[in-house]
Design an enzyme around this catalytic site. Structure first.
Site, PDB file in Angstrom:
ATOM      1  N   LYS A 108      17.363  28.508 -20.664  1.00 51.67           N
ATOM      2  CA  LYS A 108      16.455  27.370 -20.516  1.00 51.67           C
ATOM      3  C   LYS A 108      15.198  27.774 -19.748  1.00 51.67           C
ATOM      4  O   LYS A 108      14.166  27.157 -19.881  1.00 51.67           O
ATOM      5  CB  LYS A 108      17.160  26.213 -19.813  1.00 51.67           C
ATOM      6  CG  LYS A 108      18.286  25.625 -20.641  1.00 51.67           C
ATOM      7  CD  LYS A 108      18.690  24.260 -20.138  1.00 51.67           C
ATOM      8  CE  LYS A 108      19.883  23.735 -20.874  1.00 51.67           C
ATOM      9  NZ  LYS A 108      19.638  23.256 -22.189  1.00 51.67           N
ATOM     10  N   ASP A 109      15.295  28.819 -18.938  1.00 50.95           N
ATOM     11  CA  ASP A 109      14.140  29.321 -18.201  1.00 50.95           C
ATOM     12  C   ASP A 109      13.109  29.843 -19.193  1.00 50.95           C
ATOM     13  O   ASP A 109      13.447  30.564 -20.134  1.00 50.95           O
ATOM     14  CB  ASP A 109      14.579  30.447 -17.259  1.00 50.95           C
ATOM     15  CG  ASP A 109      13.404  31.104 -16.575  1.00 50.95           C
ATOM     16  OD1 ASP A 109      12.871  30.502 -15.622  1.00 50.95           O
ATOM     17  OD2 ASP A 109      13.002  32.201 -17.012  1.00 50.95           O
TER      18      ASP A 109
END
Length: 150
Positions: free
Chosen positions: A134-135
């Site tokens: 998700k980063d």
């Protein structure tokens, strides 16, 4: 130090250099350093975190040295990146658990969440295909890997 095998990479995976030049690309040979970098970069921009990270690694090059760090001195070092008290305690405890806890994935260690676990899988294991980061920076690198290495 019952988990001494975790001090070294357990796979022959060498993550390729990308156009993104992530700090993890440089640290992939030492899984503990990958996790430390994630603690530094969480909620902090890389250009702010990286000089302090390099200073940290000079003072505490191993998890054993980090787990024995003086919290007050560490907090002072971490002031430029914010959350210095929380980060100092996290780095000391995570380093201790890294060496002493019987863990399978770093998400089991204090202070390591999805970001750190994903970075470890991408840069230290051959499990990068099974990660959905998700980063944003890890996502760029992961997408680049899929396009260039799959």
């Amino acid at each position: 130090m019952k988990n001494f095998k975790k001090l070294e990479k357990t796979s022959k995976w060498i993550p390729p250099k990308s156009p993104y030049n992530l700090i993890q690309e440089e640290l992939y040979e030492d899984p503990w350093k990958i996790l430390v970098a994630c603690v530094f970069c969480n909620l902090t921009r890389r250009f702010t975190a990286e000089p302090v990270l390099r200073q940290f690694f000079k003072a505490y090059p191993t998890p054993k040295k980090a787990m024995n760090a003086n919290i007050s001195k560490l907090e002072e070092m971490l002031k430029p990146i914010g959350l210095s008290s929380k980060r100092a305690k996290t780095l000391v405890r995570m380093s201790r658990e890294y060496l002493e806890k019987d863990w399978k994935e770093p998400i089991e260690l204090y202070g390591i969440g999805k970001y750190g676990n994903d970075a470890w899988k991408i840069f230290c294991t051959q499990g990068w295909k099974n990660v959905q980061p998700k980063d944003h920076a890890l996502s760029w690198y992961h997408d680049w890997l899929i396009a260039n290495c799959a």
